[in-house]
Design a protein around this motif. Sequence first.
Motif, PDB file in Angstrom:
ATOM      1  N   ALA A 129      26.461  34.129  38.303  1.00 36.21           N
ATOM      2  CA  ALA A 129      26.131  33.996  36.885  1.00 36.21           C
ATOM      3  C   ALA A 129      24.745  34.561  36.574  1.00 36.21           C
ATOM      4  O   ALA A 129      24.497  35.016  35.447  1.00 36.21           O
ATOM      5  CB  ALA A 129      26.204  32.529  36.464  1.00 36.21           C
ATOM      6  N   LEU A 130      23.849  34.553  37.566  1.00 40.64           N
ATOM      7  CA  LEU A 130      22.505  35.100  37.384  1.00 40.64           C
ATOM      8  C   LEU A 130      22.447  36.602  37.619  1.00 40.64           C
ATOM      9  O   LEU A 130      21.386  37.214  37.490  1.00 40.64           O
ATOM     10  CB  LEU A 130      21.524  34.399  38.336  1.00 40.64           C
ATOM     11  N   GLY A 131      23.591  37.205  37.979  1.00 45.15           N
ATOM     12  CA  GLY A 131      23.619  38.640  38.235  1.00 45.15           C
ATOM     13  C   GLY A 131      22.987  39.033  39.551  1.00 45.15           C
ATOM     14  O   GLY A 131      22.378  40.104  39.656  1.00 45.15           O
ATOM     15  N   GLU A 132      23.135  38.184  40.574  1.00 45.81           N
ATOM     16  CA  GLU A 132      22.606  38.466  41.905  1.00 45.81           C
ATOM     17  C   GLU A 132      23.766  38.476  42.906  1.00 45.81           C
ATOM     18  O   GLU A 132      23.940  37.542  43.690  1.00 45.81           O
ATOM     19  CB  GLU A 132      21.559  37.433  42.298  1.00 45.81           C
ATOM     20  N   PRO A 133      24.568  39.542  42.894  1.00 45.20           N
ATOM     21  CA  PRO A 133      25.798  39.569  43.700  1.00 45.20           C
ATOM     22  C   PRO A 133      25.578  39.500  45.200  1.00 45.20           C
ATOM     23  O   PRO A 133      26.419  38.945  45.918  1.00 45.20           O
ATOM     24  CB  PRO A 133      26.458  40.889  43.292  1.00 45.20           C
ATOM     25  N   GLU A 134      24.480  40.065  45.708  1.00 45.10           N
ATOM     26  CA  GLU A 134      24.258  40.039  47.153  1.00 45.10           C
ATOM     27  C   GLU A 134      23.983  38.619  47.647  1.00 45.10           C
ATOM     28  O   GLU A 134      24.495  38.198  48.690  1.00 45.10           O
ATOM     29  CB  GLU A 134      23.113  40.976  47.530  1.00 45.10           C
ATOM     30  N   LYS A 135      23.183  37.873  46.882  1.00 45.48           N
ATOM     31  CA  LYS A 135      22.927  36.480  47.253  1.00 45.48           C
ATOM     32  C   LYS A 135      24.212  35.660  47.133  1.00 45.48           C
ATOM     33  O   LYS A 135      24.478  34.787  47.974  1.00 45.48           O
ATOM     34  CB  LYS A 135      21.836  35.890  46.371  1.00 45.48           C
ATOM     35  N   ALA A 136      25.009  35.940  46.108  1.00 43.66           N
ATOM     36  CA  ALA A 136      26.283  35.245  45.950  1.00 43.66           C
ATOM     37  C   ALA A 136      27.186  35.531  47.135  1.00 43.66           C
ATOM     38  O   ALA A 136      27.807  34.611  47.700  1.00 43.66           O
ATOM     39  CB  ALA A 136      26.953  35.677  44.649  1.00 43.66           C
ATOM     40  N   ARG A 137      27.257  36.773  47.538  1.00 45.83           N
ATOM     41  CA  ARG A 137      28.120  37.163  48.663  1.00 45.83           C
ATOM     42  C   ARG A 137      27.694  36.465  49.947  1.00 45.83           C
ATOM     43  O   ARG A 137      28.542  35.978  50.708  1.00 45.83           O
ATOM     44  CB  ARG A 137      28.080  38.682  48.848  1.00 45.83           C
ATOM     45  N   GLU A 138      26.400  36.381  50.186  1.00 49.60           N
ATOM     46  CA  GLU A 138      25.925  35.709  51.394  1.00 49.60           C
ATOM     47  C   GLU A 138      26.315  34.229  51.391  1.00 49.60           C
ATOM     48  O   GLU A 138      26.710  33.681  52.419  1.00 49.60           O
ATOM     49  CB  GLU A 138      24.418  35.852  51.529  1.00 49.60           C
ATOM     50  N   ASP A 139      26.223  33.585  50.223  1.00 49.39           N
ATOM     51  CA  ASP A 139      26.633  32.178  50.155  1.00 49.39           C
ATOM     52  C   ASP A 139      28.135  32.037  50.371  1.00 49.39           C
ATOM     53  O   ASP A 139      28.586  31.101  51.049  1.00 49.39           O
ATOM     54  CB  ASP A 139      26.233  31.578  48.805  1.00 49.39           C
ATOM     55  N   PHE A 140      28.930  32.941  49.820  1.00 50.86           N
ATOM     56  CA  PHE A 140      30.381  32.864  50.010  1.00 50.86           C
ATOM     57  C   PHE A 140      30.756  33.115  51.474  1.00 50.86           C
ATOM     58  O   PHE A 140      31.683  32.488  51.999  1.00 50.86           O
ATOM     59  CB  PHE A 140      31.092  33.859  49.096  1.00 50.86           C
ATOM     60  N   LEU A 141      30.018  34.011  52.135  1.00 52.54           N
ATOM     61  CA  LEU A 141      30.256  34.226  53.564  1.00 52.54           C
ATOM     62  C   LEU A 141      29.899  32.979  54.362  1.00 52.54           C
ATOM     63  O   LEU A 141      30.583  32.632  55.338  1.00 52.54           O
ATOM     64  CB  LEU A 141      29.439  35.424  54.059  1.00 52.54           C
ATOM     65  N   GLN A 142      28.850  32.283  53.943  1.00 50.36           N
ATOM     66  CA  GLN A 142      28.474  31.047  54.632  1.00 50.36           C
ATOM     67  C   GLN A 142      29.550  29.978  54.449  1.00 50.36           C
ATOM     68  O   GLN A 142      29.807  29.193  55.368  1.00 50.36           O
ATOM     69  CB  GLN A 142      27.128  30.545  54.114  1.00 50.36           C
ATOM     70  N   VAL A 143      30.178  29.953  53.288  1.00 48.83           N
ATOM     71  CA  VAL A 143      31.309  29.037  53.083  1.00 48.83           C
ATOM     72  C   VAL A 143      32.370  29.284  54.138  1.00 48.83           C
ATOM     73  O   VAL A 143      32.887  28.345  54.768  1.00 48.83           O
ATOM     74  CB  VAL A 143      31.907  29.207  51.670  1.00 48.83           C
ATOM     75  N   LYS A 144      32.692  30.556  54.368  1.00 51.68           N
ATOM     76  CA  LYS A 144      33.721  30.908  55.347  1.00 51.68           C
ATOM     77  C   LYS A 144      33.299  30.550  56.767  1.00 51.68           C
ATOM     78  O   LYS A 144      34.124  30.140  57.593  1.00 51.68           O
ATOM     79  CB  LYS A 144      34.029  32.408  55.258  1.00 51.68           C
ATOM     80  N   ARG A 145      32.017  30.687  57.058  1.00 55.55           N
ATOM     81  CA  ARG A 145      31.547  30.309  58.391  1.00 55.55           C
ATOM     82  C   ARG A 145      31.717  28.815  58.628  1.00 55.55           C
ATOM     83  O   ARG A 145      32.071  28.388  59.727  1.00 55.55           O
ATOM     84  CB  ARG A 145      30.069  30.695  58.554  1.00 55.55           C
ATOM     85  N   LEU A 146      31.439  28.050  57.594  1.00 57.72           N
ATOM     86  CA  LEU A 146      31.536  26.597  57.722  1.00 57.72           C
ATOM     87  C   LEU A 146      32.967  26.099  57.637  1.00 57.72           C
ATOM     88  O   LEU A 146      33.327  25.100  58.263  1.00 57.72           O
ATOM     89  CB  LEU A 146      30.690  25.929  56.629  1.00 57.72           C
TER      90      LEU A 146
END
Length: 209
Positions: free
Chosen positions: A183-200
Amino acid sequence: MRDSRLPRLLGLALAAAGIVLGAAQAAPAGGIDQAKAGLTALTDGDAAKAATLLTEAIDSNELPEEKAALFYAARAQARVALGDLPEAIDDYTTALEKQPGDAAAAYNRGNAHFALRQYDQAIDDYSKTLEIDVANAKALNNRGAAWFKKGNLQSALANFALAIAVDAEDPDVFLNRGKVYEALGEPEKAREDFLQVKRLDPSAKTPLD
């Protein structure tokens, strides 16, 4: 925000309240027996029976005052399961009046407010929870979700960061923060958080799927 998993509703620590549960009697005699039977029904997943028995117990005026908060909170849990959220909120409020330091009741009342989209009240309840239990990552996560729903992205982001500092193993928090970054327009940070979801939690669904 993933509403199907946020907020998570309820959790009742019966053992901590010093109540020993036995098998429900066919015809409970007296308020305390009805209350015990109601707690057993709640544990067994029969919310309607639990609500009925706990109401009879509370109305009997025979319950020990020092346990009253537990029984109101238990009836609130049953009412949430039945979809009676306003009545559940009333019961959590009574439980908190009788035991102001009950973090679980404050948290669960916040969840009920959240489910009713009463986000200001939910934020107040999660804040009260955190006054009692400063390291409650779930309350931080849910307060962040409520701020997100209100459109206050910076407050949401701050709460998710605090939640991660307390518990970095909860995939829901990273999913929620990722959506704030989107929502803040920071797709790279969003992607890293979504990848962390998958790791967990490799089974979790994210916008990357």
